[in-house]
Design a protein around this motif. Structure first.
Motif, PDB file in Angstrom:
ATOM      1  N   ASP A  75       0.834  -1.216   0.000  1.00 58.15           N
ATOM      2  CA  ASP A  75       0.000   0.000   0.000  1.00 58.15           C
ATOM      3  C   ASP A  75       0.866   1.262   0.000  1.00 58.15           C
ATOM      4  O   ASP A  75       0.606   2.217   0.725  1.00 58.15           O
ATOM      5  N   ILE A  76       1.874   1.277  -0.851  1.00 53.46           N
ATOM      6  CA  ILE A  76       2.812   2.402  -0.931  1.00 53.46           C
ATOM      7  C   ILE A  76       2.161   3.548  -1.718  1.00 53.46           C
ATOM      8  O   ILE A  76       1.772   3.360  -2.868  1.00 53.46           O
ATOM      9  N   THR A  77       2.045   4.723  -1.058  1.00 55.52           N
ATOM     10  CA  THR A  77       1.400   5.881  -1.685  1.00 55.52           C
ATOM     11  C   THR A  77       2.274   7.108  -1.487  1.00 55.52           C
ATOM     12  O   THR A  77       2.598   7.468  -0.349  1.00 55.52           O
ATOM     13  N   PRO A  78       2.660   7.799  -2.579  1.00 59.27           N
ATOM     14  CA  PRO A  78       3.441   9.034  -2.417  1.00 59.27           C
ATOM     15  C   PRO A  78       2.579  10.121  -1.767  1.00 59.27           C
ATOM     16  O   PRO A  78       1.402  10.279  -2.117  1.00 59.27           O
ATOM     17  N   VAL A  79       3.165  10.847  -0.804  1.00 55.82           N
ATOM     18  CA  VAL A  79       2.407  11.883  -0.087  1.00 55.82           C
ATOM     19  C   VAL A  79       3.107  13.231  -0.069  1.00 55.82           C
ATOM     20  O   VAL A  79       2.546  14.204   0.426  1.00 55.82           O
ATOM     21  N   GLY A  80       4.319  13.310  -0.572  1.00 53.30           N
ATOM     22  CA  GLY A  80       5.025  14.594  -0.561  1.00 53.30           C
ATOM     23  C   GLY A  80       6.479  14.423  -0.908  1.00 53.30           C
ATOM     24  O   GLY A  80       6.930  13.347  -1.295  1.00 53.30           O
ATOM     25  N   THR A  81       7.206  15.514  -0.754  1.00 50.88           N
ATOM     26  CA  THR A  81       8.632  15.530  -1.054  1.00 50.88           C
ATOM     27  C   THR A  81       9.378  16.126   0.132  1.00 50.88           C
ATOM     28  O   THR A  81       8.983  17.179   0.655  1.00 50.88           O
ATOM     29  N   ALA A  82      10.462  15.472   0.539  1.00 48.65           N
ATOM     30  CA  ALA A  82      11.295  15.973   1.627  1.00 48.65           C
ATOM     31  C   ALA A  82      12.148  17.136   1.118  1.00 48.65           C
ATOM     32  O   ALA A  82      12.297  17.331  -0.090  1.00 48.65           O
ATOM     33  N   ALA A  83      12.729  17.891   2.029  1.00 44.69           N
ATOM     34  CA  ALA A  83      13.573  19.036   1.667  1.00 44.69           C
ATOM     35  C   ALA A  83      14.748  18.623   0.787  1.00 44.69           C
ATOM     36  O   ALA A  83      15.221  19.404  -0.039  1.00 44.69           O
ATOM     37  N   ASN A  84      15.212  17.381   0.941  1.00 35.75           N
ATOM     38  CA  ASN A  84      16.355  16.910   0.148  1.00 35.75           C
ATOM     39  C   ASN A  84      15.944  16.374  -1.223  1.00 35.75           C
ATOM     40  O   ASN A  84      16.776  15.906  -1.983  1.00 35.75           O
ATOM     41  N   GLY A  85      14.652  16.414  -1.543  1.00 39.44           N
ATOM     42  CA  GLY A  85      14.174  16.000  -2.859  1.00 39.44           C
ATOM     43  C   GLY A  85      13.634  14.573  -2.933  1.00 39.44           C
ATOM     44  O   GLY A  85      13.064  14.186  -3.939  1.00 39.44           O
ATOM     45  N   LEU A  86      13.810  13.798  -1.875  1.00 40.29           N
ATOM     46  CA  LEU A  86      13.290  12.426  -1.876  1.00 40.29           C
ATOM     47  C   LEU A  86      11.773  12.423  -1.688  1.00 40.29           C
ATOM     48  O   LEU A  86      11.221  13.257  -0.962  1.00 40.29           O
ATOM     49  N   THR A  87      11.123  11.490  -2.353  1.00 41.13           N
ATOM     50  CA  THR A  87       9.675  11.340  -2.214  1.00 41.13           C
ATOM     51  C   THR A  87       9.358  10.692  -0.869  1.00 41.13           C
ATOM     52  O   THR A  87      10.003   9.717  -0.473  1.00 41.13           O
ATOM     53  N   LEU A  88       8.363  11.244  -0.173  1.00 39.70           N
ATOM     54  CA  LEU A  88       7.880  10.659   1.078  1.00 39.70           C
ATOM     55  C   LEU A  88       6.639   9.826   0.760  1.00 39.70           C
ATOM     56  O   LEU A  88       5.821  10.206  -0.092  1.00 39.70           O
ATOM     57  N   TYR A  89       6.515   8.712   1.446  1.00 44.27           N
ATOM     58  CA  TYR A  89       5.424   7.780   1.191  1.00 44.27           C
ATOM     59  C   TYR A  89       4.694   7.417   2.480  1.00 44.27           C
ATOM     60  O   TYR A  89       5.275   7.439   3.564  1.00 44.27           O
ATOM     61  N   HIS A  90       3.431   7.055   2.335  1.00 45.74           N
ATOM     62  CA  HIS A  90       2.710   6.324   3.371  1.00 45.74           C
ATOM     63  C   HIS A  90       2.723   4.876   2.919  1.00 45.74           C
ATOM     64  O   HIS A  90       2.564   4.593   1.719  1.00 45.74           O
ATOM     65  N   TYR A  91       2.910   3.955   3.843  1.00 42.22           N
ATOM     66  CA  TYR A  91       2.982   2.532   3.514  1.00 42.22           C
ATOM     67  C   TYR A  91       2.715   1.709   4.764  1.00 42.22           C
ATOM     68  O   TYR A  91       2.716   2.230   5.884  1.00 42.22           O
TER      69      TYR A  91
END
Length: 140
Positions: A75-91
């Motif tokens: 259930d990996i869902t992108p939810v935003g971007t961290a300051a360093n450019g990496l995608t943040l996910y809910h999972y």
């Protein structure tokens, strides 16, 4: 000279081929295979617990190192971007109802390889401290 079998002799030969010098296929008992297909988190919790313990063993006391391998998540869902450019996910971790927020180790490996640790199991863990990201639990 050939012998002709009477109907009675032929019937007896078919009923008991060994008596007639024939071959009998061995009788094999059928095997009963029982497969437990119940949905239980117990099958995955023990390996996840082992991975968590291994992660704790390899991390520095000031670092937040978590198993973040995509192969252990669902259930990996992108939810935003961290300051360093990496995608943040809910999972969720496979077999767990708890929703987490964090990164995917395979993406971190391409972005900041020094923040990724390969565990003895072959799974990847991420040093969140090196990334400047605070992982967290979204819901239980």
């Amino acid at each position: 000279m050939k012998k002709l079998l009477t109907a009675t002799a032929l019937s007896a030969a078919l009923a008991n081929p060994l008596a007639a010098g024939g071959y009998v296929e061995p009788v094999l008992e059928p095997a009963v295979i029982v497969e437990d297909t119940s949905s239980s988190a117990g099958g995955i919790l023990v390996p996840l617990l082992a991975i968590v313990l291994i992660t704790l063993a390899v991390m520095d006391s000031n670092d937040t190192v978590l198993v973040s391998d995509a192969r252990l998540k669902t259930d990996i869902t992108p939810v935003g971007t961290a300051a360093n450019g990496l995608t943040l996910y809910h999972y969720r971790y496979v077999g767990s109802p708890v929703v987490h927020q964090g990164v995917i180790a395979q993406e971190v490996l391409a972005h900041t390889p020094e923040a990724v640790v390969t565990l003895p199991t072959g799974h990847l863990a991420v040093n969140y401290t090196m990334l400047g990201i605070e992982p967290g639990i979204v819901s239980r």
